[in-house]
Design a protein around this motif. Structure first.
Motif, PDB file in Angstrom:
ATOM      1  N   PRO A 366       0.804  -1.232   0.000  1.00 26.89           N
ATOM      2  CA  PRO A 366       0.000   0.000   0.000  1.00 26.89           C
ATOM      3  C   PRO A 366       0.833   1.276   0.000  1.00 26.89           C
ATOM      4  O   PRO A 366       0.373   2.310  -0.505  1.00 26.89           O
ATOM      5  CB  PRO A 366      -0.827  -0.121   1.286  1.00 26.89           C
ATOM      6  N   ALA A 370       0.017   4.135  -2.572  1.00 22.16           N
ATOM      7  CA  ALA A 370      -0.295   5.486  -2.117  1.00 22.16           C
ATOM      8  C   ALA A 370       0.589   6.511  -2.810  1.00 22.16           C
ATOM      9  O   ALA A 370       0.126   7.606  -3.180  1.00 22.16           O
ATOM     10  CB  ALA A 370      -0.128   5.581  -0.599  1.00 22.16           C
ATOM     11  N   HIS A 388      -0.220   8.503   8.710  1.00 20.85           N
ATOM     12  CA  HIS A 388      -0.026   7.070   8.552  1.00 20.85           C
ATOM     13  C   HIS A 388       0.893   6.778   7.367  1.00 20.85           C
ATOM     14  O   HIS A 388       0.661   7.242   6.249  1.00 20.85           O
ATOM     15  CB  HIS A 388      -1.384   6.392   8.338  1.00 20.85           C
ATOM     16  N   SER A 431      -4.309   9.247   6.268  1.00 27.05           N
ATOM     17  CA  SER A 431      -4.941   8.522   7.377  1.00 27.05           C
ATOM     18  C   SER A 431      -5.564   7.242   6.849  1.00 27.05           C
ATOM     19  O   SER A 431      -6.046   7.189   5.716  1.00 27.05           O
ATOM     20  CB  SER A 431      -6.018   9.387   8.034  1.00 27.05           C
ATOM     21  N   ASN A 432      -5.536   6.204   7.691  1.00 26.66           N
ATOM     22  CA  ASN A 432      -6.220   4.954   7.344  1.00 26.66           C
ATOM     23  C   ASN A 432      -7.453   4.747   8.225  1.00 26.66           C
ATOM     24  O   ASN A 432      -7.923   3.629   8.390  1.00 26.66           O
ATOM     25  CB  ASN A 432      -5.273   3.768   7.481  1.00 26.66           C
ATOM     26  N   ARG A 433      -7.977   5.841   8.774  1.00 26.38           N
ATOM     27  CA  ARG A 433      -9.166   5.780   9.629  1.00 26.38           C
ATOM     28  C   ARG A 433     -10.371   6.338   8.879  1.00 26.38           C
ATOM     29  O   ARG A 433     -10.249   7.308   8.118  1.00 26.38           O
ATOM     30  CB  ARG A 433      -8.954   6.592  10.896  1.00 26.38           C
ATOM     31  N   ARG A 434     -11.523   5.752   9.135  1.00 24.62           N
ATOM     32  CA  ARG A 434     -12.743   6.252   8.502  1.00 24.62           C
ATOM     33  C   ARG A 434     -13.193   7.572   9.121  1.00 24.62           C
ATOM     34  O   ARG A 434     -13.772   8.416   8.452  1.00 24.62           O
ATOM     35  CB  ARG A 434     -13.862   5.210   8.608  1.00 24.62           C
ATOM     36  N   THR A 451      -7.607   2.020  -1.839  1.00 21.05           N
ATOM     37  CA  THR A 451      -8.364   0.958  -1.180  1.00 21.05           C
ATOM     38  C   THR A 451      -7.670  -0.360  -1.487  1.00 21.05           C
ATOM     39  O   THR A 451      -7.501  -0.725  -2.654  1.00 21.05           O
ATOM     40  CB  THR A 451      -9.816   0.906  -1.667  1.00 21.05           C
ATOM     41  N   GLN A 455      -8.589  -2.207   3.768  1.00 23.83           N
ATOM     42  CA  GLN A 455      -8.019  -0.919   4.153  1.00 23.83           C
ATOM     43  C   GLN A 455      -8.494   0.190   3.211  1.00 23.83           C
ATOM     44  O   GLN A 455      -8.570  -0.010   1.996  1.00 23.83           O
ATOM     45  CB  GLN A 455      -6.488  -0.965   4.098  1.00 23.83           C
ATOM     46  N   ARG A 456      -8.786   1.328   3.807  1.00 27.00           N
ATOM     47  CA  ARG A 456      -9.072   2.532   3.025  1.00 27.00           C
ATOM     48  C   ARG A 456      -8.227   3.668   3.569  1.00 27.00           C
ATOM     49  O   ARG A 456      -8.268   3.945   4.767  1.00 27.00           O
ATOM     50  CB  ARG A 456     -10.558   2.897   3.103  1.00 27.00           C
ATOM     51  N   TRP A 457      -7.445   4.259   2.701  1.00 22.58           N
ATOM     52  CA  TRP A 457      -6.612   5.383   3.087  1.00 22.58           C
ATOM     53  C   TRP A 457      -7.202   6.660   2.510  1.00 22.58           C
ATOM     54  O   TRP A 457      -7.751   6.660   1.396  1.00 22.58           O
ATOM     55  CB  TRP A 457      -5.183   5.211   2.557  1.00 22.58           C
ATOM     56  N   TYR A 458      -7.076   7.726   3.288  1.00 25.50           N
ATOM     57  CA  TYR A 458      -7.602   9.023   2.863  1.00 25.50           C
ATOM     58  C   TYR A 458      -6.490  10.061   2.892  1.00 25.50           C
ATOM     59  O   TYR A 458      -5.536   9.969   3.675  1.00 25.50           O
ATOM     60  CB  TYR A 458      -8.747   9.466   3.787  1.00 25.50           C
TER      61      TYR A 458
END
Length: 466
Positions: A366, A370, A388, A431-434, A451, A455-458
């Protein structure tokens, strides 16, 4: 002629060691610590914060290749080949001290460990301390030979540049033996080598860490230094993960790995007992004492574990262990037992290596995705990444970076981000938090970054960003 045969056998072991790395671990991305080390000497990439426990030896080792490229694959190939050379040079003095098959066998036992194979191509310190420890101890025992003392000093200089505390523990039995037996020149050579790494460490402490005592305190706090008993943690870490800390518990005891670990002191004792002549036993006793000193330091003074920590211990004890196996193999039933044990050992280590390489490769993929996604979003340099995996992604994108594991901050803008905005750099928070991980990000623009699996990274961009 016989000596040449064992030199060639040792060289073959080293070639196999590098080859397996090139086949298995060359595609694994850089980890957090590696990215910090490599960023120090890669032109065009801002160096990550170099915390108090770290030393400059690893950046020096990778500098010859990072001067020309930041390619992770090239770094892996370079380190895999260099570690094969390191293995050969480390055990080479012992071919003279212990003529016969024992030394190539010891090198094979060490090189066959999944940790030795995994970390041979990693920009991490412990494997290089292991090579220096074995080579330095061997040359120490050959102190009367021409050039041996120079080799001792060089070995401990490199070890102390890479990891000064480990080098000191390894050196302690050698210096004590040199003083007790009046081999002062050999003891001075060890101390001179240590002075190189510690000298650099002290200068940097004065320049960047408010002095040596402040740096020691900071390093101790970071490494959970103090009075501990962490043998259980080291046993649970035998099959991974690569760090049993920061929310990554090692789980249960891996019984198959615990079995070979428990065999080390037994076979060491057998190997030492089997050598009747004190003059021939003495080098192995010195190697055993050096490895034991480092093992005790980790078990009793560090409060957590990682599989790589004991690599120098395994490297040194592989020598008496190989002698112990040879002693057992002198009888017919012993040869059968040794053959079965070795097949089981290498099968276990190989299987664990494949498993850890797959897990770590998947965990670090990832970071590459990213970096590609950020390029697609129009990232430009100079830039600054926070949050992150920011260390790893920052290296891959050529950005300044500040890695965060849990605490992103509150409502006040972190000073590193504020400074980057003042410099008018491209700024992003990963960040990897929702949920929004910090209050100051409430007004920032959030866009999906990647994604992968579950995992979903923002990516968060400042309110002023377009």
């Amino acid at each position: 002629m016989a000596s040449r045969r064992w030199h060639l056998t040792l060289a073959a072991v080293a070639v196999c060691y590098s080859t397996i790395q090139l086949l298995v671990t060359v595609r694994v991305g850089l980890g957090w610590d590696e990215s910090i080390y490599v960023s120090q000497v890669t032109p065009g990439i801002p160096p990550a914060w170099f915390s108090a426990p770290r030393a400059r030896g690893v950046p020096l080792l990778v500098a010859p290749v990072t001067m020309f490229t930041s390619s992770v694959t090239v770094i892996r190939v370079y380190l895999s080949l260099l570690s094969g050379l390191g293995l050969f040079l480390a055990y080479l003095p012992w071919v003279r001290l212990r003529p016969g098959a024992a030394v190539p066998a010891a090198a094979a036992l060490f090189a066959g460990l999944w940790t030795a194979l995994f970390y041979g191509g990693e920009a991490m310190p412990n494997i290089w301390v292991a090579f220096c420890a074995v080579g330095g101890a061997g040359l120490f025992c050959m102190a009367k030979r021409k050039g041996a003392l120079v080799g001792v000093a060089l070995a401990f200089a490199l070890a102390s540049l890479v990891r000064p505390t480990d080098a000191s523990w390894l050196a302690l039995p050698l210096v004590a033996y040199g003083l007790v037996t009046r081999r002062f020149r050999a003891a001075v050579a060890v101390v001179a080598g240590l002075a190189v790494g510690w000298g650099e460490w002290l200068v940097e402490a004065a320049l960047n860490y408010h002095g040596p005592f402040a740096r020691l305190a900071a390093a101790g706090a970071k490494n959970e230094a103090g009075l501990h008993f962490s043998l259980g943690e080291h046993l649970r870490a035998l099959d991974g993960p690569v760090l049993c800390r920061f929310g990554h518990p090692c789980g249960d005891f891996p019984l198959a790995h615990v079995a070979w670990f428990a065999a080390i002191p037994v076979l060491t004792a057998v190997g030492l007992w089997a050598i009747r002549k004190p003059a021939r036993r003495r080098p192995l006793l010195i190697a055993t004492a050096s490895g034991t000193a480092l093992a005790l330091s980790y078990i009793f003074t560090i409060g957590y574990a990682a599989p790589r920590f004991l690599l120098p211990v395994y490297a040194l004890l592989s020598l008496p262990v190989a002698c112990g196996l040879a002693s057992v193999a002198r009888v017919r039933i012993g040869r059968v037992l040794v053959a079965v044990a070795m097949i089981a050992f290498f099968a276990l280590q190989g299987g664990t290596l494949l498993q850890r390489a797959e897990i770590e490769g998947a965990a670090r993929e990832p970071d590459r995705l990213a970096a590609e996604a950020l390029r697609g979003l129009g990232i430009t340099t100079p830039c600054f990444l926070y949050g992150h995996a920011a260390i790893q992604v920052g290296y891959l994108t050529g950005c300044g970076m500040r890695g965060i594991t849990t605490n992103y901050g509150g409502y006040e803008l972190p000073r590193q981000i504020d400074a980057a905005l003042v410099r008018k750099e491209w700024v992003g928070v990963i960040s990897n938090r929702r949920d929004t991980p910090a209050g100051f990000l409430a007004s920032w623009h959030r866009v999906p970054l990647i994604t992968t699996g579950d995992q979903r990274w923002y990516l968060y961009r400042p309110p002023s960003a377009r």
